[in-house]
Design an enzyme around this catalytic site. Structure first.
Site, short mmCIF file in Angstrom:
data_model
loop_
_atom_site.label_atom_id
_atom_site.label_comp_id
_atom_site.label_asym_id
_atom_site.label_seq_id
_atom_site.Cartn_x
_atom_site.Cartn_y
_atom_site.Cartn_z
N HIS A 1 42.96 38.73 36.50
CA HIS A 1 44.07 37.87 36.92
C HIS A 1 43.57 36.55 37.53
CE1 HIS A 1 47.11 41.41 37.62
NE2 HIS A 1 47.24 40.92 36.39
N ARG B 1 49.14 52.17 36.79
CA ARG B 1 47.77 52.42 37.28
C ARG B 1 47.80 52.83 38.74
NH1 ARG B 1 46.15 46.87 35.28
NH2 ARG B 1 45.84 47.13 33.05
N GLU C 1 50.03 31.17 33.82
CA GLU C 1 48.65 31.25 33.32
C GLU C 1 48.45 30.36 32.09
OE1 GLU C 1 47.26 35.61 33.78
OE2 GLU C 1 49.41 35.64 34.10
N ASN D 1 47.04 33.73 23.41
CA ASN D 1 46.69 34.95 24.15
C ASN D 1 46.84 36.09 23.15
OD1 ASN D 1 46.52 37.17 25.77
ND2 ASN D 1 48.13 36.56 27.21
N ARG E 1 42.89 32.60 25.91
CA ARG E 1 42.68 33.51 27.03
C ARG E 1 41.64 34.54 26.59
NH1 ARG E 1 45.84 38.81 28.69
NH2 ARG E 1 44.78 39.14 30.66
#
Ligand code: ADP
Length: 414
Positions: free
Chosen positions: A188, A249, A395, A7, A98
């Site tokens: 996601h 956010r 993940e 990743n 990823r």
């Protein structure tokens, strides 16, 4: 099969080495042989490494770029001192990457060839910060391991490519979708997919009989409605800014705020957008921190009003999305919590679920409180019509499993 999962960010690299195959996937017995991070690439990098369940080691290394980092990492993995039981480079069977954005082109994980590399390049426009770094990671792994080792791309967006048009289109002029592919992509996806698959394993439910609302609540947060095993709606949109309140956010806002606030504060459009991405959410409301653990402590110990407000707004927004997705699917079997907050903060789960009794959700407070620190399990009360679960996300594991399946030619959906 030993799969190296990468990743890669602009100046960092996270990795795991995972042993997986069909039998391990079915039995949930995949093995994590090693994991770690390399940060501050480009100079004196800080490296954190862990073999199996051993202690975490931290060291530094001069690594000028991604290729140097991958070279260093592989040398460490096969060295005797790492403690990883790997005979040599040849025992790294495949690499899973990823990749943040797959646009509309990538609807599943794919083995990387020149056409796939071009496809990821063509998507840079949609993810200018992430996809170039992901590409650097792929090129570095090919350069270091050679073209004989298969490489697979696993996209954050791919799971959401099953959204129907009425869920992915914005109500803006249709030409903007035609011309520029402006639409909801969602992110996601790897996490929502992992959690849904694990829930099916735990409950013995068939893929096409699965109806879930999955909530990934970490620094970034998103909700997903999963019907018949497929994502049919999700809260992040064209970018990860839309939807739930997150660490920094804002999630959903009226877009006219950008121009209005920009005018008042003398900000360019880009600066106003950065305000919504980096200075908003839990941090923006509380004025203290983007960290939920700290906000809960402030509320508990100092009764900080804005910390409470930030938590309330966060929970209220999640609850609204749960209601919306239950309406979208005509009900669900379970709500599943994942991510740093979803997995570790029983109080937040309780506050989100409060007031959902009307839809048949009854929480067992003792079961809820017992689920933290990586434990998985259900926390609804006996007789609750709607189930509530905590399933720690993984993940990297899904990337490893997808890589195995893409390389061995198994069907992509499982
Ligand atoms: P990322 O999205 O960056 O992977 P994580 O999934 O690790 O982030 O989630 C980070 C969030 O999880 C932070 O807001 C952190 O405060 C929160 N968190 C972690 N542990 C706890 C805890 N015990 N109680 C409340 N919040 C927690």
């Amino acid at each position: 099969m030993n799969v190296l999962v990468l990743n890669v960010g602009s100046s960092s690299l996270k990795f795991q080495l995972v042993r997986t195959d069909q039998e391990r996937l079915t039995d949930n017995t995949d093995e994590k042989l090693a994991r770690g991070t390399i940060e501050r690439l480009g100079g004196e990098a800080v490296v954190t490494l862990r073999a199996g369940d051993g202690p975490t080691q931290t060291t530094t290394a001069t690594l000028r770029d991604h290729r140097a980092a991958v070279e260093w990492l592989i040398a460490w993995l096969v060295s005797g001192e790492s403690g990883v039981a790997l005979g040599g480079r040849a025992e790294i069977d495949a690499v899973g990457h990823r990749v943040v954005h797959g646009g509309e082109r990538f609807t599943r994980s794919v083995r990387i060839d020149d056409a796939v590399l071009r496809g990821i390049e063509e998507t840079i426009d949609l993810a200018p910060l992430h996809n170039p770094a992901n590409l650097r990671g792929i090129r570095a792994a090919i350069a270091v391991l050679g073209s004989g080792v298969p490489q697979v791309a696993v996209f954050d967006t791919a799971f959401h490519q099953t959204l129907p048009a009425h869920a992915y289109l914005y109500a803006i002029p249709y030409q903007l979708y035609r011309r520029y592919r402006v639409r909801r992509y969602g992110f996601h996806g790897t996490s929502h997919r992992y959690v849904a698959h694990r829930w099916r394993q735990l409950t013995g439910t068939a893929r096409d009989a699965t109806r879930l609302v999955t909530l990934h609540l970490g620094n970034g947060c998103s909700a997903c409605a999963i019907q018949n095993g497929d994502s049919i709606d999700t809260s992040m949109g064209f970018t990860p800014l839309e939807g739930l309140v997150m660490g920094t956010r804002s999630g959903d806002v009226d877009p006219t705020i950008l121009d209005y606030v920009g005018g008042k504060e003398g900000l360019t459009l880009g600066e106003a957008e950065a305000l919504l991405n980096k200075q908003s959410g839990l941090l923006g409301i509380s004025g203290l921190t983007n960290d939920m653990r700290e906000l809960l402590a402030e509320e508990r110990e100092h009764r900080d009003r804005r910390a409470s407000l930030a938590i309330d707004i966060f929970c209220y927004r999640v609850r609204k999305y749960v209601g919306a997705y239950l309406a979208a699917m005509g009900g669900a079997d379970a709500i599943v919590f994942a991510g740093g907050i979803g997995e570790n903060a029983p109080e937040i789960r309780a506050r989100i679920c409060a007031g959902l009794e009307w839809m048949g959700l009854a929480v067992d407070p003792a079961r809820n409180d017992a689920l933290a620190g990586g434990r998985e399990g259900a926390f609804h009360a006996e007789g609750s019509r709607l189930a509530a679960w905590v399933i720690p996300t993984d993940e990297e594991l899904l990337i490893a499993r997808d890589t195995y399946r893409a390389v061995s030619g198994a069907p992509a959906r499982f």
